[in-house]
Scaffold this active site. Structure first.
Site, mmCIF file in Angstrom:
data_model
loop_
_atom_site.group_PDB
_atom_site.id
_atom_site.type_symbol
_atom_site.label_atom_id
_atom_site.label_comp_id
_atom_site.label_asym_id
_atom_site.label_seq_id
_atom_site.Cartn_x
_atom_site.Cartn_y
_atom_site.Cartn_z
ATOM 1 N N LEU A 19 -8.622 -6.154 -15.502
ATOM 2 C CA LEU A 19 -9.985 -5.647 -15.672
ATOM 3 C C LEU A 19 -10.357 -5.671 -17.154
ATOM 4 O O LEU A 19 -9.685 -5.060 -17.981
ATOM 5 C CB LEU A 19 -10.088 -4.233 -15.103
ATOM 6 C CG LEU A 19 -9.903 -4.162 -13.575
ATOM 7 C CD1 LEU A 19 -9.786 -2.717 -13.116
ATOM 8 C CD2 LEU A 19 -11.046 -4.861 -12.844
ATOM 9 N N GLU B 239 8.367 5.081 -8.059
ATOM 10 C CA GLU B 239 6.921 4.918 -8.236
ATOM 11 C C GLU B 239 6.165 5.958 -7.403
ATOM 12 O O GLU B 239 5.144 6.495 -7.839
ATOM 13 C CB GLU B 239 6.489 3.510 -7.827
ATOM 14 C CG GLU B 239 7.011 2.430 -8.766
ATOM 15 C CD GLU B 239 6.450 1.049 -8.454
ATOM 16 O OE1 GLU B 239 5.966 0.847 -7.317
ATOM 17 O OE2 GLU B 239 6.496 0.186 -9.349
ATOM 18 N N ARG C 138 -16.634 -13.975 -13.765
ATOM 19 C CA ARG C 138 -15.659 -12.885 -13.744
ATOM 20 C C ARG C 138 -16.221 -11.646 -14.445
ATOM 21 O O ARG C 138 -15.968 -10.521 -14.035
ATOM 22 C CB ARG C 138 -14.379 -13.385 -14.431
ATOM 23 C CG ARG C 138 -13.216 -12.447 -14.413
ATOM 24 C CD ARG C 138 -12.891 -12.042 -12.978
ATOM 25 N NE ARG C 138 -12.510 -10.638 -12.956
ATOM 26 C CZ ARG C 138 -11.296 -10.190 -13.198
ATOM 27 N NH1 ARG C 138 -10.324 -11.038 -13.399
ATOM 28 N NH2 ARG C 138 -11.034 -8.910 -13.201
ATOM 29 N N MET D 287 -4.328 -6.595 -8.593
ATOM 30 C CA MET D 287 -3.788 -7.781 -9.277
ATOM 31 C C MET D 287 -4.692 -8.337 -10.375
ATOM 32 O O MET D 287 -4.245 -9.114 -11.206
ATOM 33 C CB MET D 287 -3.549 -8.905 -8.260
ATOM 34 C CG MET D 287 -2.435 -8.618 -7.309
ATOM 35 S SD MET D 287 -0.866 -8.642 -8.202
ATOM 36 C CE MET D 287 0.077 -7.570 -7.173
ATOM 37 N N GLY E 277 0.816 -1.216 0.000
ATOM 38 C CA GLY E 277 0.000 0.000 0.000
ATOM 39 C C GLY E 277 0.848 1.264 0.000
ATOM 40 O O GLY E 277 0.341 2.361 0.224
ATOM 41 N N SER E 278 2.137 1.122 -0.292
ATOM 42 C CA SER E 278 3.015 2.299 -0.228
ATOM 43 C C SER E 278 2.654 3.326 -1.303
ATOM 44 O O SER E 278 2.795 4.531 -1.083
ATOM 45 C CB SER E 278 4.485 1.889 -0.346
ATOM 46 O OG SER E 278 4.778 1.417 -1.637
ATOM 47 N N ASN E 279 2.177 2.864 -2.444
ATOM 48 C CA ASN E 279 1.803 3.824 -3.491
ATOM 49 C C ASN E 279 0.511 4.555 -3.150
ATOM 50 O O ASN E 279 0.378 5.740 -3.445
ATOM 51 C CB ASN E 279 1.717 3.131 -4.855
ATOM 52 C CG ASN E 279 3.102 2.896 -5.430
ATOM 53 O OD1 ASN E 279 3.760 3.833 -5.868
ATOM 54 N ND2 ASN E 279 3.574 1.651 -5.373
ATOM 55 N N ASN F 99 -2.666 2.563 -14.641
ATOM 56 C CA ASN F 99 -2.026 1.460 -13.907
ATOM 57 C C ASN F 99 -0.561 1.792 -13.670
ATOM 58 O O ASN F 99 0.090 2.455 -14.485
ATOM 59 C CB ASN F 99 -2.125 0.182 -14.748
ATOM 60 C CG ASN F 99 -1.475 -1.007 -14.057
ATOM 61 O OD1 ASN F 99 -1.672 -1.237 -12.864
ATOM 62 N ND2 ASN F 99 -0.673 -1.775 -14.793
ATOM 63 N N HIS G 199 2.947 -0.065 -13.346
ATOM 64 C CA HIS G 199 3.509 -1.368 -13.717
ATOM 65 C C HIS G 199 4.998 -1.411 -13.346
ATOM 66 O O HIS G 199 5.747 -0.496 -13.724
ATOM 67 C CB HIS G 199 3.317 -1.570 -15.226
ATOM 68 C CG HIS G 199 3.925 -2.826 -15.737
ATOM 69 N ND1 HIS G 199 3.408 -4.067 -15.428
ATOM 70 C CD2 HIS G 199 5.014 -3.048 -16.516
ATOM 71 C CE1 HIS G 199 4.160 -4.993 -16.003
ATOM 72 N NE2 HIS G 199 5.137 -4.407 -16.663
HETATM 73 C C1 GRF Z 1 3.868 -1.580 -7.257
HETATM 74 O O1 GRF Z 1 5.244 -1.868 -7.272
HETATM 75 C C2 GRF Z 1 3.311 -1.541 -8.653
HETATM 76 O O2 GRF Z 1 4.280 -1.314 -9.636
HETATM 77 C C3 GRF Z 1 2.698 -2.905 -8.815
HETATM 78 O O3 GRF Z 1 2.232 -3.253 -7.534
HETATM 79 C C4 GRF Z 1 3.101 -2.680 -6.562
HETATM 80 C C5 GRF Z 1 2.295 -2.180 -5.408
HETATM 81 O O4 GRF Z 1 3.146 -1.766 -4.377
HETATM 82 N N1 GRF Z 1 1.646 -2.899 -9.780
HETATM 83 P P1 GRF Z 1 2.613 -1.044 -3.078
HETATM 84 O O5 GRF Z 1 1.535 -1.950 -2.511
HETATM 85 O O6 GRF Z 1 2.053 0.270 -3.483
HETATM 86 O O7 GRF Z 1 3.787 -0.906 -2.170
#
Ligand code: GRF
Length: 235
Positions: free
Chosen positions: A102, A202, A73, A99, A15-17, A116, A118
């Site tokens: 969609l 990111e 789905r 994950m 959840g860091s992003n 997204n 990536h």
């Molecule tokens: C990220 O590294 C992103 O590139 C990928 O999932 C990861 C999620 O990381 N799609 P976090 O949960 O935000 O730390």
């Protein structure tokens, strides 16, 4: 008008992003937008803590439960789209560690409105390769998640890897690229050390892409993203 944003996460990441996005709002690095809901497909996703702390509504949409109830789905994608559209009136969907792929049942509600993050470098368009800023050509890392995408770059002795923010289309990891960030690979890197540096990037590029979207500065022309100049307004 303030853009209403949904952030979709899962239990695979930390959840860091999501945290970086919310901090960017706190610090006024993103204007003209608001995270109005956080969605997870698992109730124990670590990132939900960041939504809790700020009293942001949370929706848990378990695919597993859908399938157990005999639904498909497609039903899941459709209902998720409906919730975001009808209940939350969402303008932008941000996949930050989500994950599940969609499909068009979902994307039809949000054409060019899903982005997204990536953990690999993606080219513009459908090419299998991209040319790095120093001229080196590498194969795009598509279809791999989190650690597996980072491991791929190490296994294939890439000099550089990185992350990409792109618009989502029905073709996985092929939508128009908004921002990519290159990260040099060091001789002694392992997944942990390399991913740590990638995540730092990111945490900059995802909020940046959201800020551009909220400022109405992103356009897609012939499959490529054009960023409108903040001063002159020209694209
Ligand atoms: C990220 O590294 C992103 O590139 C990928 O999932 C990861 C999620 O990381 N799609 P976090 O949960 O935000 O730390």
């Amino acid at each position: 008008m303030v853009k209403k944003i949904a952030v979709l996460i899962s239990d695979k990441g930390t959840g860091s992003n999501l945290d970086a996005i919310l901090q960017a709002f706190d610090n006024s690095q993103i204007l003209n937008g608001k995270v109005t809901v956080v969605i997870s497909d698992k109730k124990d996703a670590q990132g939900l803590i960041h939504a809790h702390k700020r009293n942001i509504p949370i929706e848990i949409k378990s695919l597993k439960e859908y399938l157990q109830q005999g639904k498909t789905r497609r039903n899941y994608d459709h209902d998720l789209g409906q919730i975001l559209k009808k209940k939350y009136d969402i303008d932008l969907v941000v996949l930050a560690g989500w994950m599940l792929i969609l499909g068009s049942e979902f994307l039809k509600y949000f054409p060019n409105k899903v982005i997204n993050l990536h953990p690999g470098l993606l080219p513009d368009g459908d090419s299998d390769y991209l040319v790095l800023s120093d001229g080196v050509r590498i194969k795009a890392i598509r279809g791999l998640h989190t650690d597996a995408a980072v491991q791929f770059a190490l296994d294939h002795h890439y000099p550089v890897t990185g992350s990409t923010v792109h618009f989502v289309t029905p073709v996985v990891d092929q939508g128009s690229v908004i921002i990519r960030s290159e990260v040099k690979i060091k001789n002694n890197d392992d997944v942990k050390t390399l991913y740590h540096r990638m995540k730092k990037e990111e945490h900059k590029i995802l909020p940046k892409a959201i800020a551009l979207y909220c400022e109405d500065r992103l356009f897609i022309r012939k499959g490529r993203v054009i960023i409108k100049d903040a001063e002159t307004g020209s694209a």
